[in-house]
Every structure is written in structure tokens, then in C-alpha cells.
Design a protein around this motif. Structure first.
Motif, short mmCIF file in Angstrom:
data_model
loop_
_atom_site.label_atom_id
_atom_site.label_comp_id
_atom_site.label_asym_id
_atom_site.label_seq_id
_atom_site.Cartn_x
_atom_site.Cartn_y
_atom_site.Cartn_z
N PHE A 92 42.23 -7.96 12.92
CA PHE A 92 43.68 -7.88 13.08
C PHE A 92 44.41 -8.52 11.90
O PHE A 92 44.02 -9.56 11.38
N PRO A 148 46.67 -13.00 15.25
CA PRO A 148 45.23 -12.80 15.34
C PRO A 148 44.45 -14.10 15.55
O PRO A 148 43.32 -14.09 16.02
N SER A 175 38.24 -11.55 12.10
CA SER A 175 39.08 -10.75 12.97
C SER A 175 39.55 -9.51 12.23
O SER A 175 39.95 -9.57 11.08
N THR A 220 40.19 -16.79 17.63
CA THR A 220 40.43 -15.66 16.74
C THR A 220 40.07 -14.38 17.51
O THR A 220 39.01 -14.29 18.12
N SER A 239 41.34 -6.21 21.01
CA SER A 239 42.48 -6.25 21.92
C SER A 239 42.57 -4.88 22.60
O SER A 239 42.71 -3.86 21.93
#
Length: 201
Positions: A11, A57, A9, A98, A102
């Protein structure tokens, strides 16, 4: 296909020490994610949260029957929960998600063109898109994992009920033994197709 940006991820949302979150959604949606039928989530934000915000995340998927309506699911997917009871006095946490992307989408046509990638009927997504002062929908593209040892917890209506997306959990979502429900090649192809329909690139 083995693109490095899909390995983890992107994030890095800070979390409180020893905290974990669960994302609430209909039981049938959680099962669709868990069976690899889709890799995305839509959210608008409910009465208790005003506007949707990504809290973590990585998070548990918490199945709920709150507001669940099978008529808002495409007919071919309504049997995903065949044999399961809707009474909720306990809940099984068996899937972890995960986030890879976004986005907040303000163009309904871009939401509509994603129909092949999810189980919802268009009517409910349009209703959520138009809800409130700010038209649009938050979209999460997630990779889902099945835990090797699911957790069964008591349903706490005060802590878990109501129209909210996030529940603070005492059970960690990190460092859990798990396996992806969708192989990397399929996930990469699905993710690229979704982003192409949204961004055109």
C-alpha cells in the motif's frame, strides 16, 4: 519461505506531512496481535465514520477499553490481560502494524472459516457483519512490530473516545526502532492460509 511480496506493504496511501495514525481496538485484541496470536483485524465502521476506510499503510495500535467485552472473546484467550486494570487515563503505544492486504468480505461463510486465526467469538463478528445497510466486514492482514521504546500518552477522551477506528497522532509510526512479533516464515504461512480460505487459491 522468502517470497518478495511479503517483504513490505503493497500500500502507498498518501499521508499528510508529519502525520501519523493509530488504529483503535480492544486492549485484549491489541495484546493478541502483539503476542503473535493473530495477524488480522476486522472492522465494520462505527457511528462516527459510517464506512471503514484504510487511512494509512502503517499505524500504531491503540488499546482501548471502549465497548470491550471479554465474553465476546474465546475463553482460552480471556487471560491475556490478567492483572491489567480497565481504567483508562493513559495509554501505552508499543505496537505498530503494517498492512499487507485490505479486503471487504461480503460472504459470511468466508468470515466464519477464519475462526482459527483470531480470538473473537463468532457471535460478535456476525453481529458486526450484519450491521447497517451494507452486509460485510473489512479485513486487514497486518504484520505487527513491537517498539523497543514504547510511548505513554495521556488518554484524551475528546480526541480518542467514541466509536471510531482512527486517531490522528503526533507521534510518527515510521522510522521507529522495532522488531517483528512473529517471524517471517510463520507470518507468511498464516497469511497464505487466510487468503486461501478467502479466495480458494
Amino acid at each position: 519461505m522468502n517470497e518478495s511480496f511479503l517483504k513490505k506493504s503493497p500500500f502507498t496511501i498518501p499521508e499528510e506531512p508529519s502525520s501519523s495514525y493509530a488504529f483503535k481496538d480492544w486492549r485484549i485484541v491489541v495484546e493478541a496481535l502483539g503476542q503473535g496470536k493473530q495477524c488480522l483485524l476486522f472492522r465494520k465502521g462505527g457511528i462516527q465514520e459510517k464506512e471503514f476506510q484504510l487511512k494509512a499503510p502503517t499505524f500504531w495500535l491503540l488499546p482501548t477499553s471502549y465497548h470491550e467485552d471479554l465474553l465476546q472473546i474465546k475463553p482460552q484467550y480471556r487471560t491475556l490481560l490478567t492483572g491489567e486494570e480497565g481504567v483508562q487515563d493513559r495509554v501505552v503505544l508499543k505496537y505498530i502494524a503494517t498492512v499487507y492486504h485490505s479486503l471487504f468480505i461480503t460472504d459470511w461463510e468466508k468470515v466464519s472459516c477464519l475462526s482459527a486465526f483470531h480470538i473473537w467469538e463468532e457471535e460478535i463478528l456476525k453481529k458486526r457483519f450484519d450491521y447497517g445497510k451494507k452486509r460485510g466486514l473489512s479485513l486487514l492482514i497486518v504484520r505487527v512490530y513491537r517498539t523497543r521504546s514504547p510511548f505513554t500518552i495521556a488518554w484524551d477522551e475528546k480526541a480518542m473516545g467514541g466509536c471510531r477506528s482512527w486517531i490522528k497522532m503526533a507521534i510518527p509510526s515510521e522510522n521507529i526502532e522495532k522488531e517483528a512479533v512473529m517471524d517471517e516464515e510463520k507470518f507468511c504461512e498464516m497469511q497464505k492460509s487466510i487468503l486461501f480460505r478467502i479466495n480458494g487459491v
